[in-house]
Design a protein around this motif. Structure first.
Motif, PDB file in Angstrom:
ATOM      1  N   MET A 149       0.820  -1.202   0.000  1.00 60.00           N
ATOM      2  CA  MET A 149       0.000   0.000   0.000  1.00 60.00           C
ATOM      3  C   MET A 149       0.853   1.250   0.000  1.00 60.00           C
ATOM      4  O   MET A 149       0.895   1.985   0.967  1.00 60.00           O
ATOM      5  N   ALA A 150       1.605   1.491  -1.013  1.00 58.96           N
ATOM      6  CA  ALA A 150       2.379   2.716  -1.074  1.00 58.96           C
ATOM      7  C   ALA A 150       1.430   3.882  -0.907  1.00 58.96           C
ATOM      8  O   ALA A 150       0.354   3.909  -1.482  1.00 58.96           O
ATOM      9  N   MET A 151       1.819   4.864  -0.113  1.00 59.24           N
ATOM     10  CA  MET A 151       0.850   5.833   0.365  1.00 59.24           C
ATOM     11  C   MET A 151       0.614   6.995  -0.590  1.00 59.24           C
ATOM     12  O   MET A 151       0.704   8.158  -0.221  1.00 59.24           O
ATOM     13  N   ASN A 152       0.296   6.709  -1.853  1.00 58.86           N
ATOM     14  CA  ASN A 152      -0.168   7.777  -2.718  1.00 58.86           C
ATOM     15  C   ASN A 152      -1.643   8.018  -2.430  1.00 58.86           C
ATOM     16  O   ASN A 152      -2.261   7.350  -1.596  1.00 58.86           O
TER      17      ASN A 152
ATOM     18  N   LEU B 278      -0.135  -4.770   1.362  1.00 59.35           N
ATOM     19  CA  LEU B 278       0.695  -4.067   2.329  1.00 59.35           C
ATOM     20  C   LEU B 278       2.155  -4.091   1.903  1.00 59.35           C
ATOM     21  O   LEU B 278       2.681  -5.126   1.511  1.00 59.35           O
ATOM     22  N   ASN B 279       2.808  -2.955   2.020  1.00 59.40           N
ATOM     23  CA  ASN B 279       4.235  -2.843   1.730  1.00 59.40           C
ATOM     24  C   ASN B 279       5.013  -2.815   3.042  1.00 59.40           C
ATOM     25  O   ASN B 279       4.853  -1.895   3.845  1.00 59.40           O
TER      26      ASN B 279
ATOM     27  N   LYS C 139       6.414   4.864   0.557  1.00 57.66           N
ATOM     28  CA  LYS C 139       6.340   3.545  -0.088  1.00 57.66           C
ATOM     29  C   LYS C 139       6.166   2.426   0.936  1.00 57.66           C
ATOM     30  O   LYS C 139       6.053   1.260   0.567  1.00 57.66           O
ATOM     31  N   ILE C 140       6.157   2.779   2.217  1.00 55.68           N
ATOM     32  CA  ILE C 140       6.101   1.786   3.286  1.00 55.68           C
ATOM     33  C   ILE C 140       4.812   1.963   4.085  1.00 55.68           C
ATOM     34  O   ILE C 140       4.466   3.068   4.493  1.00 55.68           O
ATOM     35  N   ASP C 141       4.112   0.843   4.305  1.00 56.77           N
ATOM     36  CA  ASP C 141       2.923   0.856   5.161  1.00 56.77           C
ATOM     37  C   ASP C 141       3.224   0.387   6.577  1.00 56.77           C
ATOM     38  O   ASP C 141       2.617   0.848   7.535  1.00 56.77           O
TER      39      ASP C 141
ATOM     40  N   GLY D  80       3.754   7.263  11.078  1.00 58.84           N
ATOM     41  CA  GLY D  80       2.458   6.676  10.751  1.00 58.84           C
ATOM     42  C   GLY D  80       2.530   5.254  10.231  1.00 58.84           C
ATOM     43  O   GLY D  80       1.573   4.767   9.623  1.00 58.84           O
ATOM     44  N   LYS D  81       3.639   4.557  10.482  1.00 60.37           N
ATOM     45  CA  LYS D  81       3.785   3.188   9.993  1.00 60.37           C
ATOM     46  C   LYS D  81       3.268   2.194  11.039  1.00 60.37           C
ATOM     47  O   LYS D  81       3.542   2.334  12.230  1.00 60.37           O
TER      48      LYS D  81
END
Length: 440
Positions: A1-4, A42-43, A103-105, A127-128
């Motif tokens: 889930m890269a956070m775009n 999930l990334n 890029k990290i969830d 927020g990870k």
């Protein structure tokens, strides 16, 4: 889930509830659905990728995508990278999180104990979601901080004490809570650890730092000291600066069932009998630690005894039952629950004849789809993992108060609400100053 933006929208939708079918686990429904949609995957970034970190990384790879690997030992990093060739490689988790933030969830933290808190805190502040190996932290003060940060940032969390996901442990908790063994007054917990060096002083020999080992990053917040092969990669556990000894290593497993069943938090006193901390360097070769817990609305007072280094409870089991090398024993007014297991994953009710027709209580706890999968589901908006930081930090705090008592060398009175000992001098064992360049 890269956070775009698109993926942020997905997270908001899934966090609103798992009813959309992204992920779920409930008491009587073991089926789990984690989406196969790449947009929703999930990334994970994995910090510490050998030892227990190897299996944690592979768990992340099964329930999501491993997009980054971090280890202070390049030989270990490169070994794991062969399995995840598309993952970015780093030696410093701070750089990794700065460069790959959106890029990290979620992160896994599988480093030596002394860097658990700073790695987890750094990730949660961004927020990870955070999975962190046991014990959750090196110190009591760090455990309290991680609980606070998880609540403030609303992230999914889990500690790596996998016995929590065992159906046997959850069933044992239900049995104790049902009153089947009566009022529990004593708990005995023991382990065959340590299986690494303890009870000795600092090494005097010097050695060159191996190529590819970033010793300064290994030290992290711990005080500076020369490299020695006695610390890395496995033997760090017995050293006060890096590990938490036999108690910290195993009690988050072996005491977990009893702590959960009886809410064994905030003991009023803790005292340790041990073979001696040598030169302030390593934990003792063996110890017995006594925790006194006050009465609560749900139960009477409880005394918990911890034994390590070959020590075992001075208790005779009924009907010739043999004492295991590690396990736990809950002594009630009606009977005894014996778990001959590191993880509380199985149990026996004693005496056997008394419980031969025992009917298990109605299920009250959900059954797990798998320890790490619980975490992945929580990250995707499902139910919290059972060993989330609200619980895990309190379990870790209870355990690490025992280490503080060992180091203080005296009986300590604890004020859980204030988070301090009555003996002000002993409060220095609740945390420590971080080395320059490292801070929470």
């Amino acid at each position: 889930m890269a956070m775009n933006t698109t993926r942020r929208d997905f997270l908001k939708t899934s966090a609103a509830g798992a009813a959309v079918g992204t992920a779920f686990w409930v008491a009587n429904e073991p089926k789990v659905a984690l989406s196969n949609n790449p947009l929703e995957k999930l990334n994970f970034a994995c910090i510490g990728v050998e030892g227990k970190g190897s299996s944690d990384t592979d768990s992340a790879g099964r329930d999501g995508s491993v997009v980054a690997l971090c280890d202070i030992d390049e030989s270990r990093l490169n070994k794991k990278a062969r399995r995840y060739p598309d993952a970015a490689k780093y030696i410093d988790f701070r750089v990794m999180l700065d460069e790959m933030g959106d890029k990290i969830d979620a992160v896994t933290v599988s480093t030596p104990d002394h860097t658990h808190a700073i790695a987890a805190a750094t990730a949660m502040k961004q927020g990870k979601h955070c999975f962190c190996q046991k014990p959750l932290t090196w110190s009591v003060s760090e455990a309290r901080l991680l609980r606070k940060l998880a609540q403030e940032h609303g992230v999914a969390t889990q500690m790596g004490n996998q016995g929590t996901a065992a159906n046997g442990l959850r069933e044992a908790v239900e049995v104790v809570r049902s009153g089947a063994i009566g009022n529990v007054s004593e708990v005995h917990v023991w382990t065959n650890r340590p299986v690494w060096p303890q009870g000795e002083g600092r090494p005097t020999e010097t050695a060159e730092i191996p190529e590819g080992l970033h010793w300064d990053l290994f030290l992290g917040p711990a005080p500076d000291r020369p490299y020695s092969p006695v610390y890395h990669p496995f033997k760090w556990r017995g050293w006060l600066d890096f590990g938490t000894g036999a108690l910290g290593d195993m009690a988050c497993h072996t005491a977990n069932m009893a702590v959960m069943a009886l809410d064994l938090f905030d003991p009023k006193t803790i005292v340790a009998d041990h073979t001696g901390i040598v030169e302030g360097e390593t934990y003792p070769k063996s110890s017995t630690i006594t925790f006194e817990f006050p009465e609560t609305e749900k139960r009477g007072p409880v005394t918990m005894y911890w034994y390590d280094g070959g020590r075992k409870p001075p208790v005779e089991l009924s009907q010739g039952e043999k004492m295991s090398n590690s396990g736990s024993l809950l002594v009630g007014s009606k009977g005894t629950l014996f778990s001959p297991n590191d993880y509380g994953a199985s149990y026996k009710l004693l005496p056997r004849e008394q419980y031969k027709d025992f009917a298990k209580p109605e299920q009250s706890l959900p059954r797990s789809p798998g320890h790490f999968t619980e975490f992945a589901i929580a990250c995707a908006g499902g139910a919290p993992a059972m060993s989330n930081f609200d619980y895990a930090s309190r379990l870790t705090e209870t355990i690490l108060l025992g280490n503080a008592a060992m180091r203080a060398g005296k009986k300590l009175e604890w004020d859980g609400e204030k988070g301090e000992f009555a003996d002000a001098d002993a409060n220095k064992f609740l945390g420590r100053d971080y080395r320059d360049g490292w801070s929470l």
